[in-house]
Design a protein around this motif. Structure first.
Motif, short mmCIF file in Angstrom:
data_model
loop_
_atom_site.label_atom_id
_atom_site.label_comp_id
_atom_site.label_asym_id
_atom_site.label_seq_id
_atom_site.Cartn_x
_atom_site.Cartn_y
_atom_site.Cartn_z
N HIS A 3 46.06 44.73 -9.33
CA HIS A 3 45.00 44.59 -10.30
C HIS A 3 43.97 43.50 -9.25
O HIS A 3 42.73 43.60 -8.74
CB HIS A 3 44.29 44.19 -11.57
N ILE A 4 44.41 42.34 -8.75
CA ILE A 4 43.72 41.23 -7.71
C ILE A 4 43.46 41.81 -6.55
O ILE A 4 43.02 41.72 -5.62
CB ILE A 4 44.93 39.76 -7.95
N LYS A 5 44.85 43.03 -5.86
CA LYS A 5 44.99 43.59 -4.42
C LYS A 5 43.69 45.00 -4.64
O LYS A 5 43.24 44.53 -3.54
CB LYS A 5 46.02 44.14 -4.40
N PHE A 6 43.90 45.51 -5.85
CA PHE A 6 42.50 46.27 -5.74
C PHE A 6 41.07 45.48 -5.52
O PHE A 6 40.31 46.05 -4.66
CB PHE A 6 42.81 47.07 -7.05
N PHE A 7 41.22 44.68 -6.06
CA PHE A 7 39.64 43.60 -6.00
C PHE A 7 39.25 42.93 -5.32
O PHE A 7 38.86 43.44 -4.07
CB PHE A 7 39.57 42.93 -7.19
N ILE A 8 40.27 42.92 -4.03
CA ILE A 8 40.40 42.10 -2.95
C ILE A 8 40.34 43.48 -1.92
O ILE A 8 39.22 42.88 -1.16
CB ILE A 8 41.47 41.39 -2.36
N GLU A 12 36.34 43.05 -0.11
CA GLU A 12 36.85 43.06 1.73
C GLU A 12 36.00 44.67 2.01
O GLU A 12 35.47 44.49 3.35
CB GLU A 12 37.73 42.72 1.96
N ASN A 13 36.54 45.31 1.59
CA ASN A 13 36.33 46.85 2.52
C ASN A 13 34.73 47.36 2.05
O ASN A 13 33.97 48.00 2.70
CB ASN A 13 37.19 48.09 2.50
N TYR A 14 33.96 47.49 0.65
CA TYR A 14 33.04 48.07 0.42
C TYR A 14 31.44 46.35 0.06
O TYR A 14 30.79 47.72 0.24
CB TYR A 14 32.83 48.82 -0.78
N TYR A 15 31.97 45.96 -0.13
CA TYR A 15 31.46 44.61 -0.07
C TYR A 15 31.25 44.06 0.61
O TYR A 15 31.14 42.09 0.04
CB TYR A 15 31.35 44.72 -1.56
N LEU A 46 36.93 36.14 4.64
CA LEU A 46 36.40 35.78 2.89
C LEU A 46 37.00 35.02 2.44
O LEU A 46 36.81 34.23 1.60
CB LEU A 46 37.13 37.48 1.62
N ARG A 47 38.12 34.24 3.20
CA ARG A 47 38.81 32.98 2.23
C ARG A 47 38.28 32.03 2.87
O ARG A 47 37.73 31.39 1.46
CB ARG A 47 40.19 32.69 3.29
N ASP A 48 37.20 32.01 3.86
CA ASP A 48 36.37 30.80 4.37
C ASP A 48 35.13 30.42 3.47
O ASP A 48 35.24 29.31 3.71
CB ASP A 48 35.73 31.31 5.93
N GLU A 49 35.14 31.66 2.97
CA GLU A 49 33.48 31.62 2.07
C GLU A 49 33.99 30.55 0.41
O GLU A 49 32.87 30.70 -0.64
CB GLU A 49 32.97 32.89 1.66
N ILE A 50 35.07 30.53 0.51
CA ILE A 50 35.67 29.84 -1.27
C ILE A 50 36.42 28.83 -0.78
O ILE A 50 36.57 28.23 0.19
CB ILE A 50 37.48 31.25 -1.41
N ARG A 51 36.05 28.19 -1.77
CA ARG A 51 35.60 26.73 -1.86
C ARG A 51 36.24 26.07 -3.30
O ARG A 51 35.86 26.85 -4.39
CB ARG A 51 34.02 25.81 -1.70
#
Length: 105
Positions: A3-8, A12-15, A46-51
């Protein structure tokens, strides 16, 4: 895990440009171990946008305190959840019944 992989994958691909920044305040210690694994699955952009911030002082470096609720040392009133009323419940029941084809014209 899946589920986590699906959400990621979805983000990443659609939004890809939808996410401006994610700020996680006071994450529990166990989350950091999970983050070590999850962060490797993320695109670097994406990873850089998480603080991660540990307190309200650090949070104020990312979000103007005038936009934060008082419980986070901000200027806005704290959010108070107000549950649905009896009228709301009746309306929801009507919508659900109609969606299931049970409403009578």
């Amino acid at each position: 895990y899946q589920h986590i992989k699906f959400f990621i994958n979805l983000i990443e691909n659609y939004y890809p440009e939808l996410l401006g920044q994610v700020i996680i305040l006071n994450a529990p210690w166990i989350f950091y171990g999970c983050w070590t694994i999850i962060s490797k699955w993320l695109d670097p952009t994406l990873r850089d946008e998480i603080r991660f911030v540990k307190n309200e002082v650090e949070l104020a470096q990312h979000i103007d305190p005038s936009a934060l609720p008082r419980r986070l040392n901000g200027a806005q009133p704290d959010f108070e959840y107000i549950g649905p009323t009896a009228d709301d419940d009746a309306m929801i029941a009507t919508i659900r019944a109609d969606a299931q084809g049970k409403a009578k014209a």
